[in-house]
Design a protein around this motif. Structure first.
Motif, mmCIF file in Angstrom:
data_model
loop_
_atom_site.group_PDB
_atom_site.id
_atom_site.type_symbol
_atom_site.label_atom_id
_atom_site.label_comp_id
_atom_site.label_asym_id
_atom_site.label_seq_id
_atom_site.Cartn_x
_atom_site.Cartn_y
_atom_site.Cartn_z
ATOM 1 N N HIS A 1 0.772 -1.089 0.019
ATOM 2 C CA HIS A 1 -0.083 0.063 0.118
ATOM 3 C C HIS A 1 0.836 1.022 0.185
ATOM 4 O O HIS A 1 1.480 1.551 0.931
ATOM 5 N N MET A 2 0.807 1.914 -1.103
ATOM 6 C CA MET A 2 1.755 3.179 -1.320
ATOM 7 C C MET A 2 1.398 4.262 -0.221
ATOM 8 O O MET A 2 2.211 4.660 0.501
ATOM 9 N N PRO A 3 -0.014 4.413 0.356
ATOM 10 C CA PRO A 3 -0.242 5.484 1.339
ATOM 11 C C PRO A 3 -0.137 5.236 2.725
ATOM 12 O O PRO A 3 -0.242 5.967 3.604
ATOM 13 N N GLN A 4 0.435 3.838 2.965
ATOM 14 C CA GLN A 4 0.439 3.345 4.449
ATOM 15 C C GLN A 4 1.728 3.404 5.025
ATOM 16 O O GLN A 4 1.956 2.909 6.011
ATOM 17 N N LEU A 5 2.724 3.986 4.468
ATOM 18 C CA LEU A 5 4.118 3.931 5.188
ATOM 19 C C LEU A 5 4.001 4.617 6.377
ATOM 20 O O LEU A 5 4.330 3.805 7.378
ATOM 21 N N PRO A 6 3.270 5.459 6.750
ATOM 22 C CA PRO A 6 3.474 6.112 8.185
ATOM 23 C C PRO A 6 2.475 5.685 9.215
ATOM 24 O O PRO A 6 2.724 5.900 10.090
ATOM 25 N N PHE B 1 -4.686 11.966 1.143
ATOM 26 C CA PHE B 1 -4.312 11.858 -0.207
ATOM 27 C C PHE B 1 -5.448 12.731 -1.234
ATOM 28 O O PHE B 1 -5.110 12.441 -2.413
ATOM 29 N N GLN B 2 -6.230 13.032 -0.819
ATOM 30 C CA GLN B 2 -7.012 13.979 -1.470
ATOM 31 C C GLN B 2 -6.625 15.427 -2.009
ATOM 32 O O GLN B 2 -7.002 15.904 -2.869
ATOM 33 N N ASP B 3 -5.330 15.504 -1.004
ATOM 34 C CA ASP B 3 -4.520 16.712 -1.476
ATOM 35 C C ASP B 3 -3.421 16.151 -2.324
ATOM 36 O O ASP B 3 -2.546 15.350 -2.130
ATOM 37 N N ALA B 4 -3.499 16.585 -3.738
ATOM 38 C CA ALA B 4 -2.661 16.156 -4.745
ATOM 39 C C ALA B 4 -1.065 16.347 -4.298
ATOM 40 O O ALA B 4 -0.111 15.512 -4.772
ATOM 41 N N ASP B 5 -0.678 17.608 -3.903
ATOM 42 C CA ASP B 5 0.606 17.850 -3.507
ATOM 43 C C ASP B 5 1.263 16.830 -2.381
ATOM 44 O O ASP B 5 2.395 16.175 -2.764
ATOM 45 N N TRP B 6 0.124 16.278 -1.391
ATOM 46 C CA TRP B 6 0.525 15.456 -0.610
ATOM 47 C C TRP B 6 0.851 13.883 -1.080
ATOM 48 O O TRP B 6 1.878 13.328 -0.938
ATOM 49 N N ALA B 7 -0.039 13.675 -2.060
ATOM 50 C CA ALA B 7 0.089 12.393 -2.668
ATOM 51 C C ALA B 7 1.331 12.518 -3.404
ATOM 52 O O ALA B 7 1.912 11.464 -3.600
ATOM 53 N N ARG B 8 1.730 13.547 -4.256
ATOM 54 C CA ARG B 8 2.985 13.596 -4.826
ATOM 55 C C ARG B 8 4.269 13.239 -3.934
ATOM 56 O O ARG B 8 5.106 12.646 -4.364
ATOM 57 N N THR B 9 4.120 13.798 -2.987
ATOM 58 C CA THR B 9 5.284 13.808 -2.024
ATOM 59 C C THR B 9 5.362 12.608 -1.350
ATOM 60 O O THR B 9 6.602 11.992 -1.493
ATOM 61 N N GLN B 10 4.197 11.871 -1.061
ATOM 62 C CA GLN B 10 4.245 10.529 -0.570
ATOM 63 C C GLN B 10 4.617 9.427 -1.560
ATOM 64 O O GLN B 10 5.311 8.555 -1.035
ATOM 65 N N CYS C 1 -3.399 2.302 -4.024
ATOM 66 C CA CYS C 1 -3.247 3.678 -3.951
ATOM 67 C C CYS C 1 -4.586 3.864 -2.929
ATOM 68 O O CYS C 1 -4.801 2.987 -2.160
ATOM 69 N N THR C 2 -5.136 5.196 -3.181
ATOM 70 C CA THR C 2 -6.257 5.427 -2.287
ATOM 71 C C THR C 2 -7.524 5.366 -3.152
ATOM 72 O O THR C 2 -7.537 5.130 -4.248
ATOM 73 N N SER C 3 -8.498 5.931 -2.564
ATOM 74 C CA SER C 3 -9.759 6.128 -3.574
ATOM 75 C C SER C 3 -9.864 7.490 -4.256
ATOM 76 O O SER C 3 -10.635 7.699 -4.950
ATOM 77 N N HIS C 4 -8.500 8.295 -4.110
ATOM 78 C CA HIS C 4 -8.455 9.421 -4.839
ATOM 79 C C HIS C 4 -7.751 9.292 -6.242
ATOM 80 O O HIS C 4 -6.804 8.628 -6.000
ATOM 81 N N ARG C 5 -8.103 9.782 -7.239
ATOM 82 C CA ARG C 5 -7.600 9.576 -8.383
ATOM 83 C C ARG C 5 -6.206 10.138 -8.357
ATOM 84 O O ARG C 5 -5.033 9.646 -8.828
ATOM 85 N N ALA C 6 -5.824 11.381 -7.494
ATOM 86 C CA ALA C 6 -4.793 11.883 -7.452
ATOM 87 C C ALA C 6 -3.506 10.842 -7.059
ATOM 88 O O ALA C 6 -2.363 11.158 -7.435
ATOM 89 N N SER C 7 -3.975 10.276 -6.145
ATOM 90 C CA SER C 7 -3.028 9.220 -5.338
ATOM 91 C C SER C 7 -2.514 8.166 -6.692
ATOM 92 O O SER C 7 -1.273 7.761 -6.835
ATOM 93 N N VAL C 8 -3.280 7.830 -7.599
ATOM 94 C CA VAL C 8 -2.789 6.850 -8.462
ATOM 95 C C VAL C 8 -2.107 7.511 -9.679
ATOM 96 O O VAL C 8 -0.918 6.988 -9.990
ATOM 97 N N ASP C 9 -2.414 8.888 -10.079
ATOM 98 C CA ASP C 9 -1.640 9.696 -10.928
ATOM 99 C C ASP C 9 -0.138 9.838 -10.236
ATOM 100 O O ASP C 9 1.080 9.810 -10.923
#
Length: 466
Positions: free
Chosen positions: A89-94, A118-127, A147-155
């Motif tokens: 899971h990419m978003p679960q590191l922390p 991860f609805q915040d695209a900048d946060w998603a890119r950083t992570q 990824c998460t349920s947000h399209r930005a996380s996949v991009d």
């Protein structure tokens, strides 16, 4: 292995060291590996235009290198294909190493709040950038990613993977119920988002898309039906989800889908089983489940570190293999406690021992490379060093830590060296990682890897000894 003169064009790069890769499944008998393992004690891996051009003995290939060839000598370390992770899971590191809960509470208390960011695209890119860099530092060059349920996380994940030359398969989580509003989609929006992302990323360079319901309880019947329709319309796209990880999860699924005969039957009913389906966990299952997995060609991602950390149970690897179920090996970070496939192998070995089974080093390293490539239908490009394969490789330093250095004089065979690496190894054992022939990571303290150019390879050939 090269035994005759071959044509090595200008622009070839070469890496020298002990080389190990797998040609087929070695099974789980340490003595019966003939034909499945290729090991060259003093080998040369030749790379051109991002792909494997040739592999053979250094003594045979060094004289054939064109003038100006860049040659890196890894000083006797072990060169292997890059590790592949079949569930992470990419978003679960922390949320790794979060204390004291089992699966459902862990999702509610730790995972869902963090994934909402991860609805915040900048946060998603950083992570995503941090995630891909950490994978490379742990020797992982490819994987199947939630990824998460947000399209930005996949991009964000695919963009980071492109920059690093990695081969990723990933997808937007489908989840239209039993989760916070910041994470839920709808059956229709989930379908449309998934289709748009699939059209954008599937087969774009080295990237592939995966249809990704989180698990049955968080998707309505309508959402699962639409996911099945999407899978039917795109049969070369993977489907990934969770299954039979926790007894509470299984009981909840039974309540939500009373008309289905089993948890597996939920996915079967909605057209989500098949040769391109990877089900994470599969701990609490029976022979009927295994039979149906075999009939449909569906695969299991064995996630030992998360299963033990969350107290979910012990996967029956021998039972799955004897039933003909294809099994991959996975870190499952953040439920898993390490991105290292070496640490994952160690925990898999312990799970097998607690089951009264074993896991040989041959089978463990096969699973982490060619075996996992086969699970993900990427064995024609990843997983070993056949000519034409993508030149994704790692350099393993089997003296990297004090314990490994202490054990090294007592390891008399390659099998023992591999076992030391899988039980005692961690990210320190990764001296370097390359994707597409380009070094993307090099351990700061590594003294390995002397680069030679021009005619220096001729001198190196003369020094190769016996």
């Amino acid at each position: 292995m090269a035994t005759t003169t071959i044509s090595l064009p200008e622009g070839t790069e070469a890496h020298r060291g002990a080389v190990l890769h797998f040609l087929d499944d070695p099974g789980n008998n340490p003595e019966a590996i003939t034909g499945s393992v290729e090991y060259i004690e003093d080998g040369l891996l030749c790379v051109h235009d991002g792909k494997v051009l040739a592999l053979g003995k250094a003594a045979e290939l060094l004289p054939q290198l064109p003038d100006g060839t860049k040659l890196t000598d890894w000083n006797g370390s072990l060169i292997m294909p890059g590790f592949i992770d079949t569930h992470v899971h990419m978003p679960q590191l922390p949320v790794m190493a979060s204390y004291g809960t089992q699966l459902l509470d862990w999702l509610e208390n730790y995972t869902f709040p963090h994934e909402s960011r991860f609805q915040d695209a900048d946060w998603a890119r950083t992570q995503a950038e941090q995630f891909t860099q950490l994978l490379l530092a742990h020797g992982t060059t490819s994987g199947l990613i939630f990824c998460t349920s947000h399209r930005a996380s996949v991009d964000a994940l695919f963009e980071a993977a492109e920059r690093q030359g990695m081969a990723m398969t990933a997808g937007k989580v489908l989840m239209d119920r039993h989760a916070p509003d910041t994470l839920t989609d709808t059956a229709r929006s989930g379908y449309e988002d998934s289709l748009a992302l699939l059209d954008k990323w599937h087969h774009r360079g080295r990237q592939r898309y995966a249809i990704t319901p989180r698990f049955a309880p968080t998707s309505s019947p309508e959402q699962l039906a639409l996911a099945g329709q999407l899978a039917s319309a795109h049969p070369d796209v993977l489907v990934q989800t969770h299954w039979a990880e926790n007894t509470g999860e299984i009981a909840w699924t039974r309540e939500l889908f009373p008309d289905r005969t089993s948890y597996l039957d939920v996915y079967d009913h909605y057209g989500l089983l098949g040769t391109h389906t990877v089900l994470a966990h599969g701990i609490h299952i029976d022979e009927r489940d295994r039979q149906r997995l075999t009939e449909t060609g569906s695969r299991i991602a064995f996630c030992p570190t998360s299963n033990t950390f969350l107290g979910s149970g012990l996967f029956d690897l021998a039972g799955a293999r004897s039933a003909g179920v294809m099994v991959g090996l996975a870190s499952d970070v953040g439920g898993g406690s390490s991105l290292s496939m070496l640490a994952t192998m160690a925990e898999a070995y312990k799970v097998c021992r607690l089951r009264g089974q074993t896991l040989t080093p041959w089978q463990a390293f096969y699973l982490a490379t060619l075996g996992n490539a086969r699970v993900l239908h990427r064995e024609q490009e990843l997983g070993n060093f056949r000519p034409g394969q993508q030149a994704d490789f790692i350099v393993l330093d089997h003296r990297a830590s004090p314990l490994l250095a202490m054990k090294e004089p007592y390891s008399r065979t390659l099998l023992e060296t591999l076992f030391d690496l899988m039980i005692l190894g961690d990210d320190r054992a990764i001296a370097a990682t390359a994707t597409g022939g380009i070094l993307r990571y090099r351990r700061a303290t590594a003294s390995l890897g002397e680069s030679l150019t021009d005619s220096a390879h001729t001198a190196a050939a003369g020094q190769q000894g016996t």
